[in-house]
Design a protein around this motif. Structure first.
Motif, PDB file in Angstrom:
ATOM      1  N   VAL A   1      32.933  16.936  80.510  1.00 32.45           N
ATOM      2  CA  VAL A   1      32.560  17.752  79.365  1.00 32.45           C
ATOM      3  C   VAL A   1      32.749  16.944  78.086  1.00 32.45           C
ATOM      4  CG1 VAL A   1      34.873  18.736  79.034  1.00 32.45           C
ATOM      5  CG2 VAL A   1      32.861  20.015  78.263  1.00 32.45           C
ATOM      6  N   LYS A   2      31.898  17.193  77.106  1.00 34.92           N
ATOM      7  CA  LYS A   2      31.966  16.532  75.806  1.00 34.92           C
ATOM      8  C   LYS A   2      32.284  17.573  74.750  1.00 34.92           C
ATOM      9  CE  LYS A   2      29.153  13.708  72.638  1.00 34.92           C
ATOM     10  NZ  LYS A   2      27.821  13.066  72.449  1.00 34.92           N
ATOM     11  N   VAL A   3      33.200  17.248  73.844  1.00 29.36           N
ATOM     12  CA  VAL A   3      33.650  18.187  72.814  1.00 29.36           C
ATOM     13  C   VAL A   3      33.288  17.643  71.444  1.00 29.36           C
ATOM     14  CG1 VAL A   3      35.593  19.532  71.924  1.00 29.36           C
ATOM     15  CG2 VAL A   3      35.589  18.781  74.322  1.00 29.36           C
ATOM     16  N   MET A   4      32.776  18.508  70.589  1.00 28.87           N
ATOM     17  CA  MET A   4      32.455  18.112  69.210  1.00 28.87           C
ATOM     18  C   MET A   4      32.537  19.332  68.299  1.00 28.87           C
ATOM     19  SD  MET A   4      28.308  17.513  69.503  1.00 28.87           S
ATOM     20  CE  MET A   4      28.281  16.961  71.210  1.00 28.87           C
ATOM     21  N   THR A   5      32.637  19.094  67.015  1.00 28.76           N
ATOM     22  CA  THR A   5      32.596  20.197  66.055  1.00 28.76           C
ATOM     23  C   THR A   5      31.160  20.718  65.960  1.00 28.76           C
ATOM     24  OG1 THR A   5      32.148  18.756  64.171  1.00 28.76           O
ATOM     25  CG2 THR A   5      34.460  19.151  64.720  1.00 28.76           C
ATOM     26  N   MET A   6      30.999  21.897  65.401  1.00 28.06           N
ATOM     27  CA  MET A   6      29.662  22.448  65.217  1.00 28.06           C
ATOM     28  C   MET A   6      28.826  21.549  64.303  1.00 28.06           C
ATOM     29  SD  MET A   6      27.283  24.625  65.751  1.00 28.06           S
ATOM     30  CE  MET A   6      28.020  26.015  66.604  1.00 28.06           C
ATOM     31  N   GLN A   7      29.461  21.001  63.265  1.00 30.90           N
ATOM     32  CA  GLN A   7      28.738  20.102  62.367  1.00 30.90           C
ATOM     33  C   GLN A   7      28.311  18.839  63.105  1.00 30.90           C
ATOM     34  OE1 GLN A   7      27.698  20.856  59.295  1.00 30.90           O
ATOM     35  NE2 GLN A   7      26.592  18.913  59.320  1.00 30.90           N
ATOM     36  N   GLY A   8      29.175  18.338  63.962  1.00 28.91           N
ATOM     37  CA  GLY A   8      28.827  17.171  64.759  1.00 28.91           C
ATOM     38  C   GLY A   8      27.695  17.475  65.735  1.00 28.91           C
ATOM     39  N   PHE A   9      27.689  18.681  66.255  1.00 27.10           N
ATOM     40  CA  PHE A   9      26.627  19.140  67.155  1.00 27.10           C
ATOM     41  C   PHE A   9      25.284  19.134  66.422  1.00 27.10           C
ATOM     42  CE2 PHE A   9      24.817  22.991  69.535  1.00 27.10           C
ATOM     43  CZ  PHE A   9      24.426  22.231  70.638  1.00 27.10           C
ATOM     44  N   ILE A  10      25.281  19.615  65.195  1.00 25.81           N
ATOM     45  CA  ILE A  10      24.059  19.661  64.390  1.00 25.81           C
ATOM     46  C   ILE A  10      23.597  18.260  64.019  1.00 25.81           C
ATOM     47  CG2 ILE A  10      23.132  20.389  62.138  1.00 25.81           C
ATOM     48  CD1 ILE A  10      24.974  22.863  62.368  1.00 25.81           C
ATOM     49  N   GLU A  11      24.537  17.395  63.617  1.00 29.85           N
ATOM     50  CA  GLU A  11      24.187  16.024  63.246  1.00 29.85           C
ATOM     51  C   GLU A  11      23.662  15.240  64.446  1.00 29.85           C
ATOM     52  OE1 GLU A  11      23.986  14.782  60.242  1.00 29.85           O
ATOM     53  OE2 GLU A  11      24.608  16.730  59.468  1.00 29.85           O
TER      54      GLU A  11
ATOM     55  N   PRO B   1      40.825  31.686  61.259  1.00 30.90           N
ATOM     56  CA  PRO B   1      40.602  31.205  59.891  1.00 30.90           C
ATOM     57  C   PRO B   1      41.698  30.218  59.484  1.00 30.90           C
ATOM     58  CG  PRO B   1      40.283  33.580  60.003  1.00 30.90           C
ATOM     59  CD  PRO B   1      40.851  33.170  61.328  1.00 30.90           C
ATOM     60  N   GLY B   2      41.284  29.105  58.923  1.00 29.48           N
ATOM     61  CA  GLY B   2      42.231  28.096  58.469  1.00 29.48           C
ATOM     62  C   GLY B   2      42.543  27.011  59.474  1.00 29.48           C
ATOM     63  N   VAL B   3      42.166  27.209  60.733  1.00 32.30           N
ATOM     64  CA  VAL B   3      42.411  26.186  61.754  1.00 32.30           C
ATOM     65  C   VAL B   3      41.342  25.105  61.644  1.00 32.30           C
ATOM     66  CG1 VAL B   3      42.544  25.715  64.226  1.00 32.30           C
ATOM     67  CG2 VAL B   3      43.511  27.823  63.303  1.00 32.30           C
ATOM     68  N   SER B   4      41.751  23.851  61.664  1.00 36.96           N
ATOM     69  CA  SER B   4      40.832  22.733  61.513  1.00 36.96           C
ATOM     70  C   SER B   4      40.057  22.484  62.814  1.00 36.96           C
ATOM     71  CB  SER B   4      41.593  21.461  61.119  1.00 36.96           C
ATOM     72  OG  SER B   4      40.757  20.323  61.222  1.00 36.96           O
ATOM     73  N   PRO B   5      38.725  22.532  62.769  1.00 33.46           N
ATOM     74  CA  PRO B   5      37.940  22.231  63.981  1.00 33.46           C
ATOM     75  C   PRO B   5      38.205  20.815  64.492  1.00 33.46           C
ATOM     76  CG  PRO B   5      36.559  23.293  62.322  1.00 33.46           C
ATOM     77  CD  PRO B   5      37.860  22.964  61.662  1.00 33.46           C
ATOM     78  N   GLU B   6      38.417  19.861  63.578  1.00 33.00           N
ATOM     79  CA  GLU B   6      38.655  18.467  63.990  1.00 33.00           C
ATOM     80  C   GLU B   6      39.934  18.350  64.816  1.00 33.00           C
ATOM     81  OE1 GLU B   6      37.826  19.378  60.957  1.00 33.00           O
ATOM     82  OE2 GLU B   6      35.843  18.460  60.704  1.00 33.00           O
ATOM     83  N   SER B   7      40.996  19.095  64.408  1.00 30.76           N
ATOM     84  CA  SER B   7      42.259  19.019  65.151  1.00 30.76           C
ATOM     85  C   SER B   7      42.120  19.626  66.540  1.00 30.76           C
ATOM     86  CB  SER B   7      43.368  19.731  64.367  1.00 30.76           C
ATOM     87  OG  SER B   7      43.094  21.123  64.252  1.00 30.76           O
ATOM     88  N   VAL B   8      41.368  20.723  66.649  1.00 35.00           N
ATOM     89  CA  VAL B   8      41.144  21.352  67.954  1.00 35.00           C
ATOM     90  C   VAL B   8      40.319  20.429  68.843  1.00 35.00           C
ATOM     91  CG1 VAL B   8      40.039  23.305  69.134  1.00 35.00           C
ATOM     92  CG2 VAL B   8      41.337  23.694  67.032  1.00 35.00           C
ATOM     93  N   VAL B   9      39.317  19.778  68.266  1.00 35.72           N
ATOM     94  CA  VAL B   9      38.494  18.839  69.033  1.00 35.72           C
ATOM     95  C   VAL B   9      39.359  17.714  69.595  1.00 35.72           C
ATOM     96  CG1 VAL B   9      36.707  17.060  68.828  1.00 35.72           C
ATOM     97  CG2 VAL B   9      36.317  19.336  67.885  1.00 35.72           C
ATOM     98  N   GLU B  10      40.274  17.173  68.792  1.00 39.88           N
ATOM     99  CA  GLU B  10      41.142  16.099  69.258  1.00 39.88           C
ATOM    100  C   GLU B  10      42.036  16.567  70.403  1.00 39.88           C
ATOM    101  OE1 GLU B  10      41.212  12.863  68.568  1.00 39.88           O
ATOM    102  OE2 GLU B  10      39.397  13.254  67.393  1.00 39.88           O
TER     103      GLU B  10
END
Length: 401
Positions: free
Chosen positions: A256-266, A237-246
């Motif tokens: 392998v390709k990495v994206m946030t869950m929101q990016g996966f949905i979009e 909790p509190g960890v930014s998905p964008e920072s982990v993706v970077e």
């Protein structure tokens, strides 16, 4: 009412509402068949536009339904990933490597494919979308799946999506009749349905099935447990998905390709709207409805103006300006747009209900769609009205009277 009006407004009231009845209403209802035809045309346009907008929203909500039920903040896929229905695989080792990044607390692997499922009632095979995973992991947050996924530890046991197309059989009813299990075949191998969940069909799948990893490996000979389709990472909790993706993009190899869950949905939405004809067809249908409605309103108002041209010419000869007549026709347009919008909305609500019941698509009236269609309807009618007054503005009273 006139007695309460001040003198500056009394003359205008008498001009626009003789005998207390607005002139625009008198003109609209003078020819009742014409009036009814105009309302029918606008009702048709409103229904078409609103239904297409609702269908568009429902289709793209439906296509991402499996993704919305997944549990995770960061997603790993094959670099050639296009959409969830044909996900290519990548080494599971990448998921284990991602677990070492600070902030990642949990991971889960998904294996997907399409395999023939035998309808236990008719015996006919039909491809069903398979999602397999290790029952010890939690790739989904759907409570129905979480409560039953321990059953998938047993070989040959699967869970069936009750929102799948009827061609797969009435599995839920069969479960009740046969004591909680339905025997069938998947890819020619025996399987037992011991539970159900709700997810819904998508563009890529008419039905969905969940199975454990061991059952998946047995059902699809040649498949490998170390090659996965989707990797899911859950963060603290509190960890930014964008920072982990970077961070992951810097350390991961190009396989392998990495994206946030929101990016996966979009990404899923973009694929179906931009790389398939679906988005164009829906947009074109709305445009056609708008044009048809505008043409009908234009023809009605143009005929009305033509029929009353001698009367309008007489009024012009005694000093009435073009703005007066333009105002009358635009008011007629606005009245038509409102009166046609109401039955159109009611009819759309009925169509939405039937679509939910018969096609299991989440079609609902929304404030945004209603306001958008109302604006388009009023704009359509006003443009048609403005065009219809062109002949009147160009007319010479001396030639007509």
């Amino acid at each position: 009412m006139k007695g309460f009006l001040k003198k500056p407004f009394r003359k205008a009231y008498e001009v626009y509402a003789p005998l207390g009845i607005p002139v625009v209403w008198l003109q609209l209802t003078a020819e009742r068949k014409r009036f009814a035809a105009a309302l029918a045309g606008i009702t048709f346009a409103v229904t078409m536009m609103m239904f297409q907008m609702g269908l568009n929203s429902a289709l793209f909500s439906q296509v991402v339904s499996p993704l919305l039920q997944m549990r995770g903040d960061v997603v790993l896929v094959n670099p050639q990933f296009e959409y969830f229905g044909i996900s290519r695989t990548f080494p599971q080792q990448r998921l284990f490597q991602a677990r070492q990044v600070p902030g990642v607390v949990e991971s889960a692997s998904l294996y997907v494919t399409n395999l023939p499922f035998k309808n236990p009632e008719s015996g006919r095979d039909r491809d069903v979308f398979i999602m397999a995973f290790d029952p010890m992991e939690k790739p989904f947050k759907n409570p129905q799946i979480l409560q039953q996924q321990s059953r998938l530890k047993r070989d040959g046991v699967v869970l069936f999506d009750t929102l799948s197309r009827s061609e797969f059989g009435d599995i839920q009813n069969l479960l009740a009749q046969e004591g909680g299990e339905v025997r069938t075949e998947i890819n020619g191998r025996r399987a037992t349905v011991e539970g159900v969940f709700q997810m819904g069909p998508t563009f890529a799948a008419d039905g969905n099935l969940l199975m454990g990893l061991d059952t998946y490996l047995q059902t699809l000979p040649g498949s490998r447990s170390d090659q996965i389709a989707v990797g899911l990472l859950t963060l603290k909790p509190g960890v930014s998905p964008e920072s982990v993706v970077e961070q992951l993009r810097q350390i991961m190899p190009p396989d392998v390709k990495v994206m946030t869950m929101q990016g996966f949905i979009e990404n899923e939405k973009s694929y179906w709207s931009e790389r398939t004809p679906i988005g164009f067809v829906i947009g074109a249908s709305m445009a056609v409805a708008l044009i048809v409605g505008a043409v009908i309103v234009y023809q009605i108002l143009y005929t009305d103006v033509t029929d009353h041209l001698p009367e309008y010419a007489t009024l012009k000869s005694i000093g009435f300006q073009d703005s007066y007549f333009t105002g009358l026709v635009l008011k007629e347009s606005l009245i038509l747009s409102i009166l046609g919008f109401v039955p159109g909305t009611i009819l759309t609500a009925i169509l939405y209900y039937l679509t939910r019941k018969l096609a299991f698509m989440p079609t609902y009236l929304t404030v945004l769609n209603v306001c958008t269609v109302l604006f388009l309807t009023m704009l359509m009618c006003c443009l048609a009205g403005a065009l219809a007054t062109r002949k009147l503005r160009q007319a010479d009273p001396a030639e007509i009277c």
